[in-house]
Design a protein around this motif. Sequence first.
Motif, PDB file in Angstrom:
ATOM      1  N   LEU A 255      12.495   6.580  -7.225  1.00  0.00           N
ATOM      2  CA  LEU A 255      11.584   6.052  -6.213  1.00  0.00           C
ATOM      3  C   LEU A 255      11.446   6.975  -5.018  1.00  0.00           C
ATOM      4  CD1 LEU A 255      12.396   2.229  -6.194  1.00  0.00           C
ATOM      5  CD2 LEU A 255      10.315   3.336  -6.958  1.00  0.00           C
TER       6      LEU A 255
ATOM      7  N   VAL B 180       8.451   9.179  -5.531  1.00  0.00           N
ATOM      8  CA  VAL B 180       7.211   8.406  -5.476  1.00  0.00           C
ATOM      9  C   VAL B 180       6.890   8.026  -4.034  1.00  0.00           C
ATOM     10  CG1 VAL B 180       6.063   6.301  -6.243  1.00  0.00           C
ATOM     11  CG2 VAL B 180       7.594   7.522  -7.802  1.00  0.00           C
ATOM     12  N   LEU B 181       7.893   7.538  -3.317  1.00  0.00           N
ATOM     13  CA  LEU B 181       7.683   7.117  -1.928  1.00  0.00           C
ATOM     14  C   LEU B 181       7.350   8.300  -1.035  1.00  0.00           C
ATOM     15  CD1 LEU B 181      10.516   4.453  -1.506  1.00  0.00           C
ATOM     16  CD2 LEU B 181       8.062   4.050  -1.640  1.00  0.00           C
TER      17      LEU B 181
ATOM     18  N   LEU C 158       4.656   0.871 -11.784  1.00  0.00           N
ATOM     19  CA  LEU C 158       5.964   0.381 -11.362  1.00  0.00           C
ATOM     20  C   LEU C 158       6.043  -1.138 -11.488  1.00  0.00           C
ATOM     21  CD1 LEU C 158       6.679   2.569  -8.205  1.00  0.00           C
ATOM     22  CD2 LEU C 158       8.034   2.517 -10.303  1.00  0.00           C
ATOM     23  N   ILE C 159       4.970  -1.817 -11.115  1.00  0.00           N
ATOM     24  CA  ILE C 159       4.950  -3.276 -11.227  1.00  0.00           C
ATOM     25  C   ILE C 159       5.043  -3.690 -12.696  1.00  0.00           C
ATOM     26  CG2 ILE C 159       3.521  -5.322 -10.888  1.00  0.00           C
ATOM     27  CD1 ILE C 159       2.437  -3.976  -8.343  1.00  0.00           C
TER      28      ILE C 159
ATOM     29  N   ALA D  70       3.724   9.193  -1.460  1.00  0.00           N
ATOM     30  CA  ALA D  70       2.868   8.160  -0.862  1.00  0.00           C
ATOM     31  C   ALA D  70       2.881   8.246   0.661  1.00  0.00           C
ATOM     32  CB  ALA D  70       3.327   6.780  -1.319  1.00  0.00           C
TER      33      ALA D  70
ATOM     34  N   LEU E 293       1.905   2.716  -8.412  1.00  0.00           N
ATOM     35  CA  LEU E 293       2.367   1.390  -8.000  1.00  0.00           C
ATOM     36  C   LEU E 293       2.145   0.361  -9.102  1.00  0.00           C
ATOM     37  CD1 LEU E 293       3.447  -0.485  -5.791  1.00  0.00           C
ATOM     38  CD2 LEU E 293       1.090  -0.760  -4.974  1.00  0.00           C
TER      39      LEU E 293
ATOM     40  N   VAL F  23      -1.715   6.293  -4.533  1.00  0.00           N
ATOM     41  CA  VAL F  23      -0.781   5.167  -4.457  1.00  0.00           C
ATOM     42  C   VAL F  23      -0.903   4.201  -5.632  1.00  0.00           C
ATOM     43  CG1 VAL F  23      -0.099   3.163  -3.089  1.00  0.00           C
ATOM     44  CG2 VAL F  23      -0.684   5.324  -1.945  1.00  0.00           C
ATOM     45  N   LEU F  24      -2.123   3.791  -5.968  1.00  0.00           N
ATOM     46  CA  LEU F  24      -2.292   2.653  -6.869  1.00  0.00           C
ATOM     47  C   LEU F  24      -1.844   2.877  -8.315  1.00  0.00           C
ATOM     48  CD1 LEU F  24      -5.615   0.984  -5.665  1.00  0.00           C
ATOM     49  CD2 LEU F  24      -3.282   0.142  -5.470  1.00  0.00           C
TER      50      LEU F  24
ATOM     51  N   SER G  23      -2.731  11.659 -10.232  1.00  0.00           N
ATOM     52  CA  SER G  23      -2.599  11.297  -8.816  1.00  0.00           C
ATOM     53  C   SER G  23      -2.405  12.520  -7.932  1.00  0.00           C
ATOM     54  CB  SER G  23      -1.428  10.332  -8.628  1.00  0.00           C
ATOM     55  OG  SER G  23      -1.698   9.077  -9.225  1.00  0.00           O
TER      56      SER G  23
END
Length: 512
Positions: free
Chosen positions: A256, A259-260, A298-299, A263, A295, A291-292, A315
């Motif tokens: 993460l 990724v963070l 990940l969800i 972003a 994200l 971002v999307l 991305s």
Amino acid sequence: MSVAERGPAVARTVSRPAPARRQSPSPAKAVVLIAPSSLTIALGLWGIRRKNTMWGDESVTYQLAHRDLSQIWLTAQHIDLVHALYYAVMHEIFGLFGAGLLTLRLPSVLAMSVAASGVGLLGLRLAGPRAGLLAGLVFALLPQVQKYAQEGRSYAMVCALITWATYALVVSVPHRTRWRWAVYGSTMLLACLLHEFAVLALVAHGVTLVVSRVSRPVLKAWSVTAAGVVAGLLPLAIRSAGQSAQVSWIDGPVRLNDVLAVAVVGVACALAPLGTRGPVRLSVLAVPIVVLPGLLLLIASLVKPLFVDRYVLYSNFGIALLLGAWMDYFLRRQRSSRTAWIAAVAAVAVLAALVQPSLSLRTPESRSNDATAIGAAVRKESRPGDGLLYLSGRHRILTAANPEDTRFLTDLALAQDAISSNTLAGVELPAQDIAARMLEFDRIVAVRAADAHSPNNPQEEAKTSTLRHYFREYGTTHVKGARVTVYVRDQDPSAKADPGSGSPGASGGVRR
């Protein structure tokens, strides 16, 4: 002579105005297109052979691209349906230019160079020539872009298609012509057919249009086009859902932090006034694409682990746009020579920091395994006539790219090879037959992926049980991503009944 007779003579002397000529591309536009593309090609060709090695996923591409189209289709009914179109494309490329490492990876280099041109053109349209040039150059230098530009997989092609689909979207918003939307939709659909998770970019595009408050006809045109893309993808998505076991290897923790970090950098850049050309602003386009997709993946991973950074490689063009536009904004605001020197020093520092990652990406160690080294280790440690065992059977693909490595060995568990069975790793014998064949050999070379656990099925249990009771480990060679172990027949199997005894059988052999 009457007035009526004289009038036409005067009228005939007036010629029609010449039709307006299309403006030729400006030098700035040519530079924005060519410079990022050229840099991407140069970086892609640098160390492209990676010391003549190939990792496992590339090995699968190499093997399937050698099969004819009907075999690729039949194999896709069992596994890897999501990559079937890519394998078919590579089959045709191999047919035209021959098979080899360069032919395997050059399509990705060229695709990524096309993506870099698209990034430059997007930046030019949304924020100006300098922003476009900087965005394209930043894109070419990103470590993830450099990595997958040299990989024989579909991700570079998907990235290029989504980049240009995004450009088609930006152009379609003010013009509203049907053929432009058709170009956008067909490009997006092709990207999705190459890799299903490209559809996540469609969500990002929708958010961009909503936030941009485009007119209702534009939103309707996008909705119809997006529905067409989803409808075209749906049969593949439904059929490939039955092959979800092939991503069962995705069970590690998600990094993460990376990724963070991306972003946060993207959102921070978007806070500056980055270009306001046209109805779609650069930041409103780039932030959702950064971002999307990640994200949403990940969800989805909360239900079933699916997140792998390369699945949303596209991305990266969003972060490149934001960084390029931010640098352009910074340079426009600063006029002093001192600031220019600071910017130059910062640029040199960033380039220097990229040297080590760029070098490491071009080594075999940059991938999770090295199929070439695994095959070479099998050849080195084996003797003609030895038995060969894969723990588990699906790891047979790790040595299949070069049949010479295993030509003089007997695959003890194989009932039907991969090509004739239309699979990736072949079909294995029943458990009792595997055990019986193992007992016919005094030496067995076993290949297992590093840190991998054999699946709980009768065949794998028969392999491990027979090795444990009738063989002892003679030596193990560790290579990137795998272990190659030589087992020799234990002359006194009964000695293994007591795990605590001091016999050679109980010791597990000598590791070297």
